[in-house]
Design an enzyme around this catalytic site. Structure first.
Site, PDB file in Angstrom:
ATOM      1  N   GLU A  16      37.514   5.137  26.795  1.00  0.00           N
ATOM      2  CA  GLU A  16      37.917   4.529  25.167  1.00  0.00           C
ATOM      3  C   GLU A  16      39.370   5.390  24.873  1.00  0.00           C
ATOM      4  O   GLU A  16      38.930   6.788  24.938  1.00  0.00           O
ATOM      5  CB  GLU A  16      37.054   3.991  24.497  1.00  0.00           C
ATOM      6  CG  GLU A  16      35.658   2.902  24.410  1.00  0.00           C
ATOM      7  CD  GLU A  16      37.373   1.346  24.035  1.00  0.00           C
ATOM      8  OE1 GLU A  16      38.269   1.776  23.947  1.00  0.00           O
ATOM      9  OE2 GLU A  16      36.423   0.599  24.015  1.00  0.00           O
ATOM     10  N   ASP A  17      39.403   4.597  24.263  1.00  0.00           N
ATOM     11  CA  ASP A  17      40.827   5.566  23.013  1.00  0.00           C
ATOM     12  C   ASP A  17      39.752   5.728  21.729  1.00  0.00           C
ATOM     13  O   ASP A  17      40.316   6.875  21.419  1.00  0.00           O
ATOM     14  CB  ASP A  17      41.732   4.433  22.821  1.00  0.00           C
ATOM     15  CG  ASP A  17      41.806   3.216  22.364  1.00  0.00           C
ATOM     16  OD1 ASP A  17      40.526   2.548  22.301  1.00  0.00           O
ATOM     17  OD2 ASP A  17      42.395   2.394  22.222  1.00  0.00           O
ATOM     18  N   ILE A  18      39.122   4.306  21.485  1.00  0.00           N
ATOM     19  CA  ILE A  18      38.546   4.965  20.242  1.00  0.00           C
ATOM     20  C   ILE A  18      36.723   3.421  19.909  1.00  0.00           C
ATOM     21  O   ILE A  18      36.841   2.449  20.662  1.00  0.00           O
ATOM     22  CB  ILE A  18      39.446   4.165  19.236  1.00  0.00           C
ATOM     23  CG1 ILE A  18      38.774   4.641  17.664  1.00  0.00           C
ATOM     24  CG2 ILE A  18      39.448   3.137  18.778  1.00  0.00           C
ATOM     25  CD1 ILE A  18      39.737   4.869  16.486  1.00  0.00           C
ATOM     26  N   ASP A  67      34.845   1.574  17.579  1.00  0.00           N
ATOM     27  CA  ASP A  67      34.656   1.295  16.037  1.00  0.00           C
ATOM     28  C   ASP A  67      33.512   0.764  15.800  1.00  0.00           C
ATOM     29  O   ASP A  67      32.486   0.933  15.554  1.00  0.00           O
ATOM     30  CB  ASP A  67      36.173   0.366  16.094  1.00  0.00           C
ATOM     31  CG  ASP A  67      36.627   0.016  14.551  1.00  0.00           C
ATOM     32  OD1 ASP A  67      35.941   0.641  13.375  1.00  0.00           O
ATOM     33  OD2 ASP A  67      36.414  -0.829  14.218  1.00  0.00           O
ATOM     34  N   THR A  68      33.896  -0.395  15.794  1.00  0.00           N
ATOM     35  CA  THR A  68      32.247  -1.636  15.992  1.00  0.00           C
ATOM     36  C   THR A  68      31.484  -0.964  17.242  1.00  0.00           C
ATOM     37  O   THR A  68      30.265  -1.227  17.233  1.00  0.00           O
ATOM     38  CB  THR A  68      32.765  -3.074  15.603  1.00  0.00           C
ATOM     39  OG1 THR A  68      33.084  -3.666  16.461  1.00  0.00           O
ATOM     40  CG2 THR A  68      32.981  -3.009  14.157  1.00  0.00           C
ATOM     41  N   GLY A  69      31.970  -0.886  18.034  1.00  0.00           N
ATOM     42  CA  GLY A  69      30.904  -0.558  19.497  1.00  0.00           C
ATOM     43  C   GLY A  69      31.207  -2.091  20.568  1.00  0.00           C
ATOM     44  O   GLY A  69      30.918  -1.594  21.010  1.00  0.00           O
ATOM     45  N   THR A 116      33.161  -3.166  21.546  1.00  0.00           N
ATOM     46  CA  THR A 116      33.725  -3.312  23.249  1.00  0.00           C
ATOM     47  C   THR A 116      33.365  -2.518  24.075  1.00  0.00           C
ATOM     48  O   THR A 116      32.852  -3.183  24.992  1.00  0.00           O
ATOM     49  CB  THR A 116      35.118  -2.683  23.028  1.00  0.00           C
ATOM     50  OG1 THR A 116      35.811  -3.534  21.994  1.00  0.00           O
ATOM     51  CG2 THR A 116      35.934  -3.034  24.230  1.00  0.00           C
ATOM     52  N   ASP A 128      47.877   1.072  19.068  1.00  0.00           N
ATOM     53  CA  ASP A 128      48.182  -0.036  18.109  1.00  0.00           C
ATOM     54  C   ASP A 128      48.209  -0.438  17.352  1.00  0.00           C
ATOM     55  O   ASP A 128      47.631  -0.482  17.324  1.00  0.00           O
ATOM     56  CB  ASP A 128      49.332  -0.491  19.742  1.00  0.00           C
ATOM     57  CG  ASP A 128      47.879  -1.866  19.392  1.00  0.00           C
ATOM     58  OD1 ASP A 128      46.738  -1.672  19.928  1.00  0.00           O
ATOM     59  OD2 ASP A 128      48.879  -3.633  19.813  1.00  0.00           O
TER      60      ASP A 128
HETATM   61  P1  IMP Z   1      35.517  -1.515  18.940  1.00  0.00           P
HETATM   62  O1  IMP Z   1      35.179  -3.440  19.367  1.00  0.00           O
HETATM   63  O2  IMP Z   1      35.145  -2.258  17.513  1.00  0.00           O
HETATM   64  O3  IMP Z   1      34.448  -0.743  18.961  1.00  0.00           O
HETATM   65  O4  IMP Z   1      36.919  -2.133  19.012  1.00  0.00           O
HETATM   66  C1  IMP Z   1      37.438  -1.430  20.195  1.00  0.00           C
HETATM   67  C2  IMP Z   1      38.020  -1.309  19.973  1.00  0.00           C
HETATM   68  O5  IMP Z   1      39.865  -1.588  18.992  1.00  0.00           O
HETATM   69  C3  IMP Z   1      39.211  -0.141  20.224  1.00  0.00           C
HETATM   70  O6  IMP Z   1      39.352  -0.031  22.270  1.00  0.00           O
HETATM   71  C4  IMP Z   1      40.918   0.223  20.182  1.00  0.00           C
HETATM   72  O7  IMP Z   1      41.346  -0.579  20.657  1.00  0.00           O
HETATM   73  C5  IMP Z   1      40.372  -0.974  18.566  1.00  0.00           C
HETATM   74  N1  IMP Z   1      40.643  -0.303  17.150  1.00  0.00           N
HETATM   75  C6  IMP Z   1      39.943   0.453  17.120  1.00  0.00           C
HETATM   76  N2  IMP Z   1      40.165   1.062  15.432  1.00  0.00           N
HETATM   77  C7  IMP Z   1      41.064   0.467  15.959  1.00  0.00           C
HETATM   78  C8  IMP Z   1      42.474   1.565  15.426  1.00  0.00           C
HETATM   79  O8  IMP Z   1      42.440   2.471  13.986  1.00  0.00           O
HETATM   80  N3  IMP Z   1      43.883   1.517  16.223  1.00  0.00           N
HETATM   81  C9  IMP Z   1      43.760   1.034  17.068  1.00  0.00           C
HETATM   82  N4  IMP Z   1      43.318   0.350  17.523  1.00  0.00           N
HETATM   83  C10 IMP Z   1      41.650   0.710  17.004  1.00  0.00           C
HETATM   84 MG    MG Z   2      40.834  -0.529  23.281  1.00  0.00          MG
END
Ligand code: IMP
Ligand code: MG
Length: 171
Positions: A96-98, A100-102, A104, A156
């Protein structure tokens, strides 16, 4: 909105961290059948660098996940199908790139678990634990960052800044 004048992580710092992660992953997966599942589009550059730094032979597949519009995290995550032969009975590392909430990562790990991997782990370039809405905890993390929106090196903002070789904060 604009990006920070100074990068949060320079290309050199990223490459140094990629090397460290690869060393750790090589140690953990030596003699194991490793599959990298790359989460597009964000993890594209990270995965390309990581895969080419690893000494361990890997199979590589990509999935598409879409959850963000602008800087707002959505609760629904849409996934594309993975190559089942690359997952069943193999050791799967999700790249994964990042996180965040987790959401994805959670959706994807569930999707992979249903396809009988030998093991499953999560590797992320960046982790934003402050915004977590799930119990996701990456086994491999490049950088832990504050709850800020970052772009560059694959990440992005509405399609922009992905191509940048370094990571910047969106201001
Ligand atoms: P999650 O499902 O909330 O953990 O989000 C994960 C996805 O949201 C990552 O794979 C990113 O593509 C996108 N994302 C979350 N935070 C950022 C950020 O700070 N910059 C760009 N993309 C982000
Ligand atoms: Mg992503």
């Amino acid at each position: 909105m604009k990006i920070s004048d100074v990068p949060l992580f320079t290309a050199a710092a990223i490459q140094e961290r990629v090397q460290e992660l690869a060393t750790k992953i090589d140690r953990d997966y030596q003699d194991k059948s490793l599959t990298l599942i790359v989460v597009l589009n964000g993890a594209l550059f990270f995965a390309a660098d990581l895969a080419r730094t690893l000494k361990t032979a890997t199979l590589l597949d990509c999935v598409r996940a879409k959850s963000y519009t602008g800087t707002v995290a959505a609760s629904e995550v849409a996934l594309s199908e993975t190559n089942v032969q690359f997952v069943a009975g193999r050791h799967v590392l999700v790249v994964e790139d990042i996180v965040d909430t987790g959401r994805t990562a959670e959706t994807l790990l569930k999707h992979i678990a249903a396809r009988q991997p030998a093991s499953m782990a999560l590797c992320t370039l960046m982790d934003k634990p402050a915004n977590r809405r799930t119990t996701m905890k990456p086994e491999y993390t490049g950088f832990t960052i504050d709850n800020q929106f970052v772009v560059g090196y694959g990440l992005d903002y509405n399609g922009r800044y992905r191509h940048l070789p370094q990571v910047y904060v969106l201001e």
